[in-house]
Design a protein around this motif. Structure first.
Motif, PDB file in Angstrom:
ATOM      1  N   ASN A  48       0.860  -1.160   0.000  1.00 29.55           N
ATOM      2  CA  ASN A  48       0.000   0.000   0.000  1.00 29.55           C
ATOM      3  C   ASN A  48       0.909   1.227   0.000  1.00 29.55           C
ATOM      4  OD1 ASN A  48      -1.454   2.139   1.387  1.00 29.55           O
ATOM      5  ND2 ASN A  48      -3.015   0.584   1.772  1.00 29.55           N
ATOM      6  N   VAL A 200      16.211 -10.829   6.496  1.00 27.41           N
ATOM      7  CA  VAL A 200      14.884 -11.097   7.065  1.00 27.41           C
ATOM      8  C   VAL A 200      13.963 -11.830   6.083  1.00 27.41           C
ATOM      9  CG1 VAL A 200      14.941  -9.253   8.775  1.00 27.41           C
ATOM     10  CG2 VAL A 200      14.066  -8.762   6.516  1.00 27.41           C
ATOM     11  N   ASN A 201      14.456 -12.083   4.864  1.00 24.27           N
ATOM     12  CA  ASN A 201      13.676 -12.830   3.867  1.00 24.27           C
ATOM     13  C   ASN A 201      12.309 -12.244   3.573  1.00 24.27           C
ATOM     14  OD1 ASN A 201      15.588 -14.802   3.220  1.00 24.27           O
ATOM     15  ND2 ASN A 201      15.116 -15.909   5.097  1.00 24.27           N
ATOM     16  N   TYR A 204       8.882  -6.538   3.344  1.00 23.97           N
ATOM     17  CA  TYR A 204       8.010  -5.761   4.211  1.00 23.97           C
ATOM     18  C   TYR A 204       7.412  -6.669   5.269  1.00 23.97           C
ATOM     19  CZ  TYR A 204       4.563  -2.255   5.499  1.00 23.97           C
ATOM     20  OH  TYR A 204       3.815  -1.343   6.193  1.00 23.97           O
ATOM     21  N   ASP A 205       8.029  -6.763   6.412  1.00 20.82           N
ATOM     22  CA  ASP A 205       7.512  -7.539   7.537  1.00 20.82           C
ATOM     23  C   ASP A 205       7.918  -6.791   8.802  1.00 20.82           C
ATOM     24  OD1 ASP A 205       6.946  -9.289   9.570  1.00 20.82           O
ATOM     25  OD2 ASP A 205       7.745 -11.053   8.569  1.00 20.82           O
ATOM     26  N   PRO A 206       7.118  -5.773   9.191  1.00 21.48           N
ATOM     27  CA  PRO A 206       7.534  -4.884  10.279  1.00 21.48           C
ATOM     28  C   PRO A 206       7.948  -5.621  11.557  1.00 21.48           C
ATOM     29  CG  PRO A 206       5.556  -4.029   9.242  1.00 21.48           C
ATOM     30  CD  PRO A 206       5.821  -5.363   8.624  1.00 21.48           C
ATOM     31  N   VAL A 207       7.211  -6.701  11.906  1.00 18.21           N
ATOM     32  CA  VAL A 207       7.528  -7.388  13.166  1.00 18.21           C
ATOM     33  C   VAL A 207       8.918  -8.023  13.082  1.00 18.21           C
ATOM     34  CG1 VAL A 207       6.840  -9.203  14.748  1.00 18.21           C
ATOM     35  CG2 VAL A 207       5.103  -7.783  13.689  1.00 18.21           C
ATOM     36  N   LYS A 208       9.199  -8.671  11.961  1.00 22.35           N
ATOM     37  CA  LYS A 208      10.488  -9.330  11.805  1.00 22.35           C
ATOM     38  C   LYS A 208      11.627  -8.309  11.695  1.00 22.35           C
ATOM     39  CE  LYS A 208      12.198 -13.487   9.706  1.00 22.35           C
ATOM     40  NZ  LYS A 208      12.246 -14.270   8.481  1.00 22.35           N
ATOM     41  N   SER A 210      11.669  -5.426  13.035  1.00 18.32           N
ATOM     42  CA  SER A 210      11.934  -4.860  14.358  1.00 18.32           C
ATOM     43  C   SER A 210      12.631  -5.875  15.259  1.00 18.32           C
ATOM     44  CB  SER A 210      10.627  -4.298  14.919  1.00 18.32           C
ATOM     45  OG  SER A 210      10.297  -4.875  16.125  1.00 18.32           O
ATOM     46  N   SER A 230       9.916  -1.097   5.567  1.00 19.82           N
ATOM     47  CA  SER A 230       9.070  -0.421   6.551  1.00 19.82           C
ATOM     48  C   SER A 230       9.906   0.427   7.508  1.00 19.82           C
ATOM     49  CB  SER A 230       8.268  -1.448   7.350  1.00 19.82           C
ATOM     50  OG  SER A 230       9.015  -1.892   8.453  1.00 19.82           O
ATOM     51  N   PRO A 231       9.271   1.371   8.191  1.00 20.35           N
ATOM     52  CA  PRO A 231      10.019   2.191   9.158  1.00 20.35           C
ATOM     53  C   PRO A 231      10.242   1.485  10.502  1.00 20.35           C
ATOM     54  CG  PRO A 231       7.939   3.241   8.473  1.00 20.35           C
ATOM     55  CD  PRO A 231       7.886   1.820   8.049  1.00 20.35           C
ATOM     56  N   ALA A 232       9.929   0.187  10.581  1.00 20.22           N
ATOM     57  CA  ALA A 232       9.996  -0.511  11.871  1.00 20.22           C
ATOM     58  C   ALA A 232      11.398  -0.476  12.478  1.00 20.22           C
ATOM     59  CB  ALA A 232       9.541  -1.959  11.701  1.00 20.22           C
TER      60      ALA A 232
ATOM     61  N   VAL B 109      -2.526   2.191   7.511  1.00 21.36           N
ATOM     62  CA  VAL B 109      -1.162   1.862   7.103  1.00 21.36           C
ATOM     63  C   VAL B 109      -0.299   3.119   7.128  1.00 21.36           C
ATOM     64  CG1 VAL B 109       0.249   0.992   5.204  1.00 21.36           C
ATOM     65  CG2 VAL B 109      -1.940  -0.056   5.693  1.00 21.36           C
ATOM     66  N   LEU B 206       5.347  -5.033  19.983  1.00 25.24           N
ATOM     67  CA  LEU B 206       6.473  -5.478  19.150  1.00 25.24           C
ATOM     68  C   LEU B 206       6.891  -4.436  18.130  1.00 25.24           C
ATOM     69  CD1 LEU B 206       5.760  -9.256  18.643  1.00 25.24           C
ATOM     70  CD2 LEU B 206       7.148  -8.109  20.360  1.00 25.24           C
ATOM     71  N   THR B 207       5.933  -3.886  17.378  1.00 24.62           N
ATOM     72  CA  THR B 207       6.272  -2.830  16.445  1.00 24.62           C
ATOM     73  C   THR B 207       5.065  -1.917  16.299  1.00 24.62           C
ATOM     74  OG1 THR B 207       6.899  -2.318  14.182  1.00 24.62           O
ATOM     75  CG2 THR B 207       5.780  -4.397  14.499  1.00 24.62           C
ATOM     76  N   HIS B 209       2.863  -0.297  14.677  1.00 28.94           N
ATOM     77  CA  HIS B 209       2.690  -0.262  13.246  1.00 28.94           C
ATOM     78  C   HIS B 209       1.532  -1.153  12.864  1.00 28.94           C
ATOM     79  CE1 HIS B 209       5.643   1.203  10.463  1.00 28.94           C
ATOM     80  NE2 HIS B 209       5.170   0.353   9.584  1.00 28.94           N
ATOM     81  N   ALA B 211       0.391  -3.467   9.609  1.00 36.25           N
ATOM     82  CA  ALA B 211       0.686  -3.933   8.259  1.00 36.25           C
ATOM     83  C   ALA B 211      -0.225  -5.108   7.979  1.00 36.25           C
ATOM     84  CB  ALA B 211       2.142  -4.368   8.144  1.00 36.25           C
ATOM     85  N   MET B 214       0.175  -8.938   9.335  1.00 34.89           N
ATOM     86  CA  MET B 214       1.390  -8.775  10.129  1.00 34.89           C
ATOM     87  C   MET B 214       1.629  -9.930  11.096  1.00 34.89           C
ATOM     88  SD  MET B 214       0.401  -5.663  12.711  1.00 34.89           S
ATOM     89  CE  MET B 214       2.076  -5.425  13.286  1.00 34.89           C
ATOM     90  N   ARG B 218       1.846 -16.572  12.922  1.00 32.82           N
ATOM     91  CA  ARG B 218       1.941 -16.850  14.365  1.00 32.82           C
ATOM     92  C   ARG B 218       0.718 -17.606  14.889  1.00 32.82           C
ATOM     93  NH1 ARG B 218       4.772 -12.485  13.364  1.00 32.82           N
ATOM     94  NH2 ARG B 218       6.806 -12.253  14.314  1.00 32.82           N
ATOM     95  N   LEU B 251      18.344 -15.052  14.154  1.00 31.17           N
ATOM     96  CA  LEU B 251      18.715 -13.672  13.823  1.00 31.17           C
ATOM     97  C   LEU B 251      20.076 -13.331  14.438  1.00 31.17           C
ATOM     98  CD1 LEU B 251      15.255 -11.907  14.318  1.00 31.17           C
ATOM     99  CD2 LEU B 251      16.394 -12.355  12.159  1.00 31.17           C
ATOM    100  N   GLN B 254      22.927 -14.892  12.529  1.00 34.63           N
ATOM    101  CA  GLN B 254      23.273 -14.122  11.336  1.00 34.63           C
ATOM    102  C   GLN B 254      24.076 -12.885  11.705  1.00 34.63           C
ATOM    103  OE1 GLN B 254      20.583 -13.289   8.161  1.00 34.63           O
ATOM    104  NE2 GLN B 254      19.016 -14.563   9.067  1.00 34.63           N
TER     105      GLN B 254
END
Lengths: 376, 302
Positions: A48, A200-201, A204-208, A210, A230-232, B109, B206-207, B209, B211, B214, B218, B251, B254
């Motif tokens: 979006n 992060v593969n 756009y995945d804000p949670v990942k 962050s 994203s701005p996360a 968004v 968590l964030t 935001h 999306a 999102m 989970r 993470l 990496q």
């Protein structure tokens, strides 16, 4: 009786749900402006425009295009189109609605765009950041990596822990160029610091994003860069009191104290140039067989890439960043100039040599300063 | 450094704990709701939207819980009221929740909110490494309270006995005069409320935001955790922390430049889940723990 009422209610709700959930994805949004017989230009967006990143920058470019040509063109866009086979359906739909010029704005649309371009030889396709072309499919790109060199310079001067975190989406040429340009800028001012890359593969995945930023901060990084949308990451940096660089769009409102600057993609001039070529009948997919020698590949020098104000840093560092930016723009500073060593200690470019565009797309190594191995 | 990593692990686990505990109660009463992902997304969008409108993350939390419960009520109406197939309805609920939350969330968004503040417990939070346990937000503390409460109610109270009886032998429970459908409707609503809270945790902590989509799977992990925990509330906590640990580990690996492919590392948490599931089913404990009438439709005889 009760069962029949229940059954009817069920069908009614199902139809309602189907109608509602179909709407946002498939409805082609007709944007402003329409005259007697305008040229129709279609855009395919990954997310979006409210993502305040990659897609937002394309949306700004589309608006610039519309404003430039006024009622001579009509622009349409479809947002939230998943990368992969389903994108072909959306692109085909845009063609069937009469769009004669189409921009598909994400790497993952490459094969679907190629496929549809062969079905409609009279429509002019532009695929953003890919490397495959056809008779009527051009490639478009911006020299994003130029901004990352400046980021590297600022990061090298600002870091206290000498640990820099870097979020990558996917290990594709464009992202590797960015990492290596960052490393080149970093090494030009700081011989000690190193870059930790976390993939992060996802774009756009804000949670990942962050989560990855939190982990990098926990590992001691005091500067973060990102090649995700994203701005996360910057929000996380703001909370943790570390600094970082924005991506694609200006993200300072999400991180007023954390954003040092952002590399903003300015697609307007590219869109305007391509549509002008189509109108003049001078449109081509570019010269030569090499995709990077396509229609354009411009950067800081032509304002295709714009850096926002250098903030939250001392004046002397801002001055050095300005010098690096102006040097790249004027062509006096080469980002990839020998001697250049990869992070295994092998020389990848001899003293005095300058990497050409072909070499940029063939990068399959990390430069000195980047930790770890490049994934295949 | 390690305490910060541990903190990230804990934060990643909270939404899993919340959603899985809710689903556990639902399954204990004999209903299988595969719509956790959809309910979480509804909770996430409502949590974010209400916070954005009201300015208070606590009201946002309630908004998320309410949205989750309402979505679950829709599921309850179908599977209990109209006796539809639970698996099909649950899957439909996930697709519905994903689509509807995207629609509601479209104008949200790109907005930012202030998330839930952190409560620091004096003294205890100064303990090295483990002190992070006392540097969490209200919802994280609450999640542990809810697990304790669930465990107590299920195994130490009459209400819990009724819930378990309904899940193990609905006909007998009905013969004893308990309204099977009513009990199941309450547990489904509770499950929805927990999934809603879990979803709201993403944008509130968590964030900050919203999306589309999102939750990124989970909800499915939470479903797997219930089986993983063999329908025991406290084991859900262990499973969730293990899962969060592997997620964060990959993470951190990496970041330290371990030479392992990122695709392989991203797969690790799921691999761990599968291995544990296989190990458990070999031991036969999954069968023993599962409510006897899980997923079966009950129509009260007239």
């Amino acid at each position: 009786m009760q069962k029949i009422i229940g059954f009817i209610a069920l069908i009614g709700i199902a139809i309602g749900i189907a109608w509602w959930s179909m709407k946002p994805q498939d409805e082609v949004q007709q944007a402003d402006g329409a005259s007697s017989d305008p040229l129709k230009v279609g855009f395919v967006y990954l997310t979006n425009p409210g993502d305040h990143g990659w897609t937002y920058a394309h949306e700004v470019g589309r608006q610039d295009l519309q404003a430039h040509f006024g009622d001579k063109i009509e622009t349409n866009f479809v947002e939230n189109v998943a990368e992969g086979p389903d994108a072909a359906r959306v692109i085909r739909e845009l063609v069937e609605q009469g769009n004669e010029v189409i921009f598909t704005t994400s790497f993952g649309y490459m094969d679907p765009t190629l496929k549809v371009s062969k079905e409609f030889p009279n429509v002019k396709f532009h695929h953003i950041t890919g490397y495959k072309r056809s008779e009527n499919m051009a490639t478009g790109n911006i020299r994003f990596y130029e901004g990352r060199y400046v980021q590297g310079v600022v990061a090298g001067l600002m870091t206290k822990t000498n640990k820099i975190g870097y979020l990558g989406a996917f290990p594709i040429p464009e992202v590797i160029q960015g990492i290596n340009a960052f490393a080149s800028g970093l090494r030009s001012v700081n011989k000690e610091a190193s870059i930790s890359v976390v993939w992060v593969n996802s774009w756009y995945d804000p949670v990942k994003e962050s989560d990855a930023a939190k982990v990098l901060i926990a590992e001691g990084a005091d500067l973060l860069a990102q090649h995700t949308d994203s701005p996360a990451m910057l929000q996380t940096a703001e909370k943790a009191g570390v600094k970082g660089f924005g991506q694609s769009s200006d993200m300072h409102e999400f991180a007023p104290n954390a954003q040092l600057f952002s590399s903003v993609n300015n697609w307007g001039p590219y869109y305007i140039q391509q549509v002008q070529h189509v109108m003049d009948g001078s449109w081509t997919t570019g010269e030569g067989p090499d995709h990077w020698a396509g229609n354009t590949w411009n950067g800081l020098g032509d304002d295709y890439l714009v850096l926002t104000e250098f903030k939250n840093m001392p004046a002397d560092i801002a001055a050095k960043a300005t010098a690096a930016r102006d040097g790249i723009a004027s062509g006096s500073l080469n980002i990839f100039e020998g001697p250049m060593m990869d992070n295994k200690g092998n020389e990848v470019l001899a003293t005095g040599a300058v990497l050409d565009d072909g070499g940029l797309w063939a990068m399959n190594y990390y430069l000195d300063g980047v930790l770890g191995d490049l994934p295949n | 450094m390690y305490d910060e990593l541990l903190l990230t692990v804990l934060l990643t686990s909270v939404p899993l704990i919340l959603a899985a505990t809710g689903e556990l109660v639902v399954e204990r009463s004999g209903v299988l709701n595969l719509g956790v992902e959809g309910m979480m997304l509804m909770g996430a969008v409502a949590g974010f939207g209400v916070t954005s409108l009201s300015g208070s993350p606590y009201i946002g939390m309630l908004g998320g819980a309410t949205a989750g419960a309402l979505t679950a009520a829709l599921f309850g109406f179908f599977v209990l009221g109209l006796a539809t197939n639970q698996v099909a309805t649950g899957l439909a609920l996930t697709i519905f929740g994903t689509g509807l939350s995207g629609l509601i969330g479209a104008p949200l968004v790109g907005q930012a909110i202030d998330g839930l503040p952190v409560f620091i417990v004096p003294l205890l939070s100064d303990i090295p490494v483990l002190g992070v346990l006392f540097r969490l937000d209200l919802l994280a503390y609450l999640s542990i309270g809810l697990v304790a409460g669930t465990s107590f109610v299920l195994f130490r109270t009459r209400a819990g006995l009724v819930i378990r009886a309904v899940g193990d032998n609905a006909t007998s429970a009905h013969a004893l005069g308990y309204s099977v459908l009513k009990v199941r409707f309450y547990t489904v609503m509770f499950g929805g409320m927990m999934a809603g809270l879990s979803g709201a945790y993403l944008p509130l902590v968590l964030t900050p935001h919203w999306a589309e989509g999102m939750t990124a799977g989970r909800g499915w992990i939470a479903l797997a955790l219930v089986v993983f925990a063999s329908w025991q509330p406290w084991r859900v906590v262990g499973g969730a922390v293990l899962f969060g640990g592997v997620t964060i580990m990959q993470l951190a690996g990496q970041a330290r430049g371990w030479s392992v492919s990122p695709q392989f590392l991203s797969m690790l948490p799921y691999l761990a889940t599968i291995i544990v599931l296989v190990a458990m089913s070999r031991g036969g404990r999954a069968e023993r723990g599962a409510p006897a009438q899980l997923g079966r439709i009950f129509l009260p005889p007239r």
